[in-house]
Design a protein around this motif. Sequence first.
Motif, PDB file in Angstrom:
ATOM      1  N   UNK A 232       0.939  -1.069   0.101  1.00  0.00           N
ATOM      2  CA  UNK A 232      -0.096  -0.054   0.069  1.00  0.00           C
ATOM      3  C   UNK A 232       0.865   1.259   0.037  1.00  0.00           C
ATOM      4  N   UNK A 233       0.209   2.141  -0.609  1.00  0.00           N
ATOM      5  CA  UNK A 233       1.041   3.409  -0.657  1.00  0.00           C
ATOM      6  C   UNK A 233       0.080   4.552   0.068  1.00  0.00           C
ATOM      7  N   UNK A 234       0.838   5.268   1.318  1.00  0.00           N
ATOM      8  CA  UNK A 234       0.112   6.239   1.694  1.00  0.00           C
ATOM      9  C   UNK A 234       0.656   7.535   1.174  1.00  0.00           C
ATOM     10  N   UNK A 235      -0.341   8.475   0.721  1.00  0.00           N
ATOM     11  CA  UNK A 235       0.314   9.826   0.441  1.00  0.00           C
ATOM     12  C   UNK A 235      -0.801  10.449  -0.533  1.00  0.00           C
ATOM     13  N   UNK A 236      -0.452  11.628  -0.935  1.00  0.00           N
ATOM     14  CA  UNK A 236      -1.291  12.398  -1.891  1.00  0.00           C
ATOM     15  C   UNK A 236      -1.294  11.919  -3.248  1.00  0.00           C
ATOM     16  N   UNK A 237      -2.475  11.598  -3.807  1.00  0.00           N
ATOM     17  CA  UNK A 237      -2.449  11.059  -5.269  1.00  0.00           C
ATOM     18  C   UNK A 237      -3.387  11.729  -6.039  1.00  0.00           C
ATOM     19  N   UNK A 238      -3.196  11.688  -7.643  1.00  0.00           N
ATOM     20  CA  UNK A 238      -4.051  12.003  -8.419  1.00  0.00           C
ATOM     21  C   UNK A 238      -4.580  10.469  -8.794  1.00  0.00           C
ATOM     22  N   UNK A 239      -5.775  10.048  -8.642  1.00  0.00           N
ATOM     23  CA  UNK A 239      -6.304   8.761  -8.904  1.00  0.00           C
ATOM     24  C   UNK A 239      -6.334   8.600 -10.566  1.00  0.00           C
ATOM     25  N   UNK A 240      -5.811   7.557 -10.764  1.00  0.00           N
ATOM     26  CA  UNK A 240      -5.505   7.291 -12.358  1.00  0.00           C
ATOM     27  C   UNK A 240      -4.652   7.994 -13.076  1.00  0.00           C
ATOM     28  N   UNK A 241      -3.680   9.077 -12.328  1.00  0.00           N
ATOM     29  CA  UNK A 241      -2.806   9.678 -12.851  1.00  0.00           C
ATOM     30  C   UNK A 241      -1.863   9.414 -13.870  1.00  0.00           C
ATOM     31  N   UNK A 242      -1.201   8.113 -13.216  1.00  0.00           N
ATOM     32  CA  UNK A 242      -0.309   7.517 -14.141  1.00  0.00           C
ATOM     33  C   UNK A 242      -0.846   6.919 -15.272  1.00  0.00           C
ATOM     34  N   UNK A 243      -2.007   6.305 -15.149  1.00  0.00           N
ATOM     35  CA  UNK A 243      -2.690   5.919 -16.537  1.00  0.00           C
ATOM     36  C   UNK A 243      -2.832   6.945 -17.383  1.00  0.00           C
ATOM     37  N   UNK A 244      -3.236   8.053 -16.874  1.00  0.00           N
ATOM     38  CA  UNK A 244      -3.488   9.083 -17.848  1.00  0.00           C
ATOM     39  C   UNK A 244      -2.301   9.717 -18.543  1.00  0.00           C
ATOM     40  N   UNK A 245      -1.183   9.841 -17.785  1.00  0.00           N
ATOM     41  CA  UNK A 245       0.122  10.290 -18.406  1.00  0.00           C
ATOM     42  C   UNK A 245       0.621   9.252 -19.351  1.00  0.00           C
ATOM     43  N   UNK A 246       0.464   7.827 -19.279  1.00  0.00           N
ATOM     44  CA  UNK A 246       0.900   7.032 -20.103  1.00  0.00           C
ATOM     45  C   UNK A 246      -0.203   6.875 -21.401  1.00  0.00           C
ATOM     46  N   UNK A 247      -1.358   6.902 -21.199  1.00  0.00           N
ATOM     47  CA  UNK A 247      -2.237   6.579 -22.251  1.00  0.00           C
ATOM     48  C   UNK A 247      -3.473   7.593 -22.432  1.00  0.00           C
ATOM     49  N   UNK A 248      -3.016   8.666 -21.775  1.00  0.00           N
ATOM     50  CA  UNK A 248      -4.129   9.695 -21.945  1.00  0.00           C
ATOM     51  C   UNK A 248      -5.639   9.170 -21.476  1.00  0.00           C
ATOM     52  N   UNK A 249      -5.640   8.382 -20.603  1.00  0.00           N
ATOM     53  CA  UNK A 249      -6.885   7.941 -20.049  1.00  0.00           C
ATOM     54  C   UNK A 249      -6.791   7.382 -18.757  1.00  0.00           C
ATOM     55  N   UNK A 250      -7.694   7.815 -18.000  1.00  0.00           N
ATOM     56  CA  UNK A 250      -7.454   7.860 -16.374  1.00  0.00           C
ATOM     57  C   UNK A 250      -7.882   6.166 -16.217  1.00  0.00           C
ATOM     58  N   UNK A 251      -8.410   5.463 -17.103  1.00  0.00           N
ATOM     59  CA  UNK A 251      -8.997   4.203 -16.510  1.00  0.00           C
ATOM     60  C   UNK A 251      -7.953   3.199 -17.294  1.00  0.00           C
ATOM     61  N   UNK A 252      -7.133   3.675 -18.205  1.00  0.00           N
ATOM     62  CA  UNK A 252      -6.229   2.651 -19.049  1.00  0.00           C
ATOM     63  C   UNK A 252      -5.510   1.666 -17.949  1.00  0.00           C
TER      64      UNK A 252
END
Lengths: 345, 451
Positions: free
Chosen positions: B281-301
Motif C-alpha cells: 500500500x502507498x500512503x500519500x497524496x495522489x491523483x487517482x488514475x494519474x499514471x494511467x492518464x500520463x501514459x495512455x491519456x486515459x484515467x482508466x487505462x
Amino acid sequence: METFLGIDYPTLWFLVVGLLFSGYAILEGFDYGAGAWHLFFRKDLSRRIAINAIGPLWDANQVWLIIGAGALFAGFPVMYATMLSSMYVPFMLFLMFLVLRSSAIKFRSAEEMKWWRKTWDIVYFISNVSISFLLGVVLANILQGIEIGENHSYKGGLFFSFLSPYAVMVGLTTLALFMTQGAIFLLLKTEGRLHARLTFLLKKGMIFFIVSFSVMTLYTLIFVQGVTEKFKEHPEYFALPILAFLAIANVPRLVSKKKYGNALIFSSLTMAFLLMLVAFQLYPVLLPSTINPDYSVTIYNAASSQKSLGIMLTIVVIGSPLLAGYFLFLYKTFHGKVKLDDTSY
Amino acid sequence: MDVEILARIQFAFTIAFHYIYPPLSIGLGLIMVFMEGMYLKTGNKQYEILTRFWLKIFAITFGIGVATGIIMEFEFGTNWSVYSRYVGDIFGSALAAEGLFAFGLESAFLGILLFGWNRVSPKVHFISTIGVFLGSMFSAVWIVVANSWQQTPAGYHIVGEGFNARAEVTDFWAMVFNPSSVDRIIHVWQGAFLAGAFLVLSVHAYYLLKGRYIEISKKAFKIALALATIVSLTQLLSGHRSAEVVAEHQPAKLAAMEGHYEESGSADLYLFGWVNDKTQEVTGLKIPGGLSFMIDQDFEAPVTGLNAFQKEDRPGQVNAVFQFYHIMISIGMLLIALTLYASYLWWKGGLFEKKWLLKIFAFSVLLPQIANQVGWFTAEMGRQPWIVYGHLRTDEGFSQEVSSNQILFSLILFLVVYTILFLLFIYSVNKKIKHGPYDEAKNPDEFLKYV
C-alpha cells in the motif's frame, strides 16, 4: 575469419592496443618521470616550473590511458575483465595514486603555506614513483603469467604474489626509464640553474636505467621460461633488444650536444622497441596462465566478435587523424621553454 | 558482508561522487561558451572577466571529474568482470568511441583553454572553449548510450551458453539508438545544464546580496537565468518521453516509481507518499488514475503493476525507487516555479530588488545536484534485479574472484581519498568565490591592465 591486408581482426586490434599503450608509455612516461624527480628539485620555484612544464599537456597525455583501457575493453573484453579482477589490489592502488597525483597538480598551487606545498610535493612524488613502479609490476606479471584457472577465474594471491623478484626488477626498470624520459623532457622545457641541475640528474637516471635494465635482462634470460625458446624460433627478433639498446645509448651523445628534442625521440624509441619486444614475446597470448596453458587468455579467446572489431577499426580509422590533429595543435601551442604567468599552477 | 553488496556499494559510491562534477563541467562549459562568445562579439571586457573567473572554477570541476572518471572505467573490469565479458562486445565500442571522439577532443583543448590565453588568439581560444564543451557533451552521449543499452538492449544477439554467454552487436546503429538512448541523453544534458546554470545563479546571487561585482553579476545572472528557465521547462518534455519509454520497455521500473502493485489496473500518480512493500500500500497524496492518464491519456487505462512479475524479477527496493523518483520530480517542479517567477520579474523589471529571492537562488545550487543524483538512483535501482535488463542479473555480474576483504580495502581507500577530495573541492571553490573575479579595490578597467 575476416582479414584486412592479410591480417586477421584480432591481430589488428592487438596492434591498435599495443600502439595506444606505447603512446601512453611514451607521453605519460615523461609526465610520471618528471614527477618522480620532483623532490630532487630543492626550490619551490623549480618545482613549480617542473609541474608547469607538463601543466597543459598531462591531461591530454592521460587520454592515451583512457583510450587504451577502452580499446582493451572493447576488443578483448575477456582480457580486460580477467586482468583487472585478478590484479585487483595493484590496480586499485594504481588508480588511487592517479587520483592523488591529479589532486597534487591541481591543489599544490592553491596555497602559499610551506607545509601545504611540502605535503603536496611528497604526495606528488610518491604517486609518480608508485604509478611507474606498479605499471612495471603489472607488465611483468603479464609476461610471466598468473594463476588463471578454468573460466578465466583467478586462483592466486592478493598482492604480494604479484611482487616476485622479477616483477620488482621490471618495476624499477620502468621507473628508471620514465625518469630518464622525464629528465630529458624537462631539459627541453627549462633554462638556467634548474637546467644545469637536470643535466646532472639525467646522468644519474641513465646509470639507474642501465643497471636495472641489465640486471633485469640477465634475470629474464636465466630464470624466465619461454623467453629463449621464442628467440630460437625467430632469431630475427633479436634486433629489437639490440635496437632498444642502441637507441638508449644514443641519448647521452645527443644530450651532450644539447639536442634535447632528438634525445627525447630516441628515449621514446627505446620504449617503443621494448614494448614491441613485449608484444613479440606474448603474441598471440595476452595473459598466460601458469596453471595450464589452455587457460591462458589469448587474442582469439578474448576477442570481441568480428562485427564488433570491424566497427571499432572503422572508429579508429576515423578517430586517429582527429586525435593526431588535436595533439599536434596542442604541442605546437606549448612549444618552447616554460613561462610562468597568472594562469600557471 | 557479501561480495555483491560491497561491489554495488563501491560502484554506487564512486559513480555518485563522480557525477557531482561532469554535469557541472558540461553546464559551465555551455555558459562559458556564451560568455566568451559575447566578449568576442561585443568586445565588452566584463564578459572576459566573467569567462576567466568561471574558467577557474571549471578547471577544478573538470579535473576532479577526469580523475574520478578513470576509476569508473577500470571498475567495470575490477568489480564486474562477468558483466564486462558479457557486454564488452557492445559496451566496448561505445567506450572506444567515447575515448577517441570525446575525451581526445576535450583534453587536448583543455590545455589551451586553461593555459593558452597568452599563446593563442582570442578566436582560437574561443574555439578551444567550444572544443572542450563539445567534447564533454559527446562523452555524455557515449556513456549514456552504453547505460541505455543496459536498460533497453537493442541491435544484438546472445551467443554462447552459461559462463560463455555474451551479447554481440548485430546492428551498430540500432545499438546506439536503442529505444531509450536519445531521450535519456537529452535528459542528462539538460540536467547538466541546470547544474551549471544554478551554480552560476547561486554565486552571482551571493555577490549581489553582498553588494559585490554588481555590474557583471547582473549580466551573468541573466545569462544563467535564461538558460535555467528554458531548460527546466523543456526538461519536463524529455522526462515525460523517458517515462513513456520506461513504461513500454521496463514496466517493473515504472511500477516501482509509483508504487503500483496491482497486476493490471488503473494506476495512480502520487505527489508524495510512502510505500509499504509488505502490505503493498502507498500512503500519500495522489491523483487517482494519474499514471494511467500520463501514459495512455486515459484515467482508466490499465498499467502493468509489480505483481505481474515474479518477486525475483522486480526491483527489491520499491520505496527507495519511489522516493528518489518523487524527489527528482518535486525538485524539477520547484526549479520551474523558481525560474519562471524570476524571469517574470526580469521581464517586469525589478529582478534584483527581491532579496529573499536572491537568497533562495544562493542556496539553489544544491537542487539540480540532488535531482541529478536521485534521478540516476531511480534509473539504476529501478533496473534491478537486472544488470542488463532481461538478460543478466546483477548477482551474476560481479567479479567472483574478488574477495569481500579486497573490496572493503578499496572501499575504505575511496572513502578516505574522496572525502579529502571533496573537502578540497569545497575549500578551493569557496576560496575562489570569496576572492572574486577581480580585485575590487581597483575598478574593473584598472584590473584589466594586469590580466
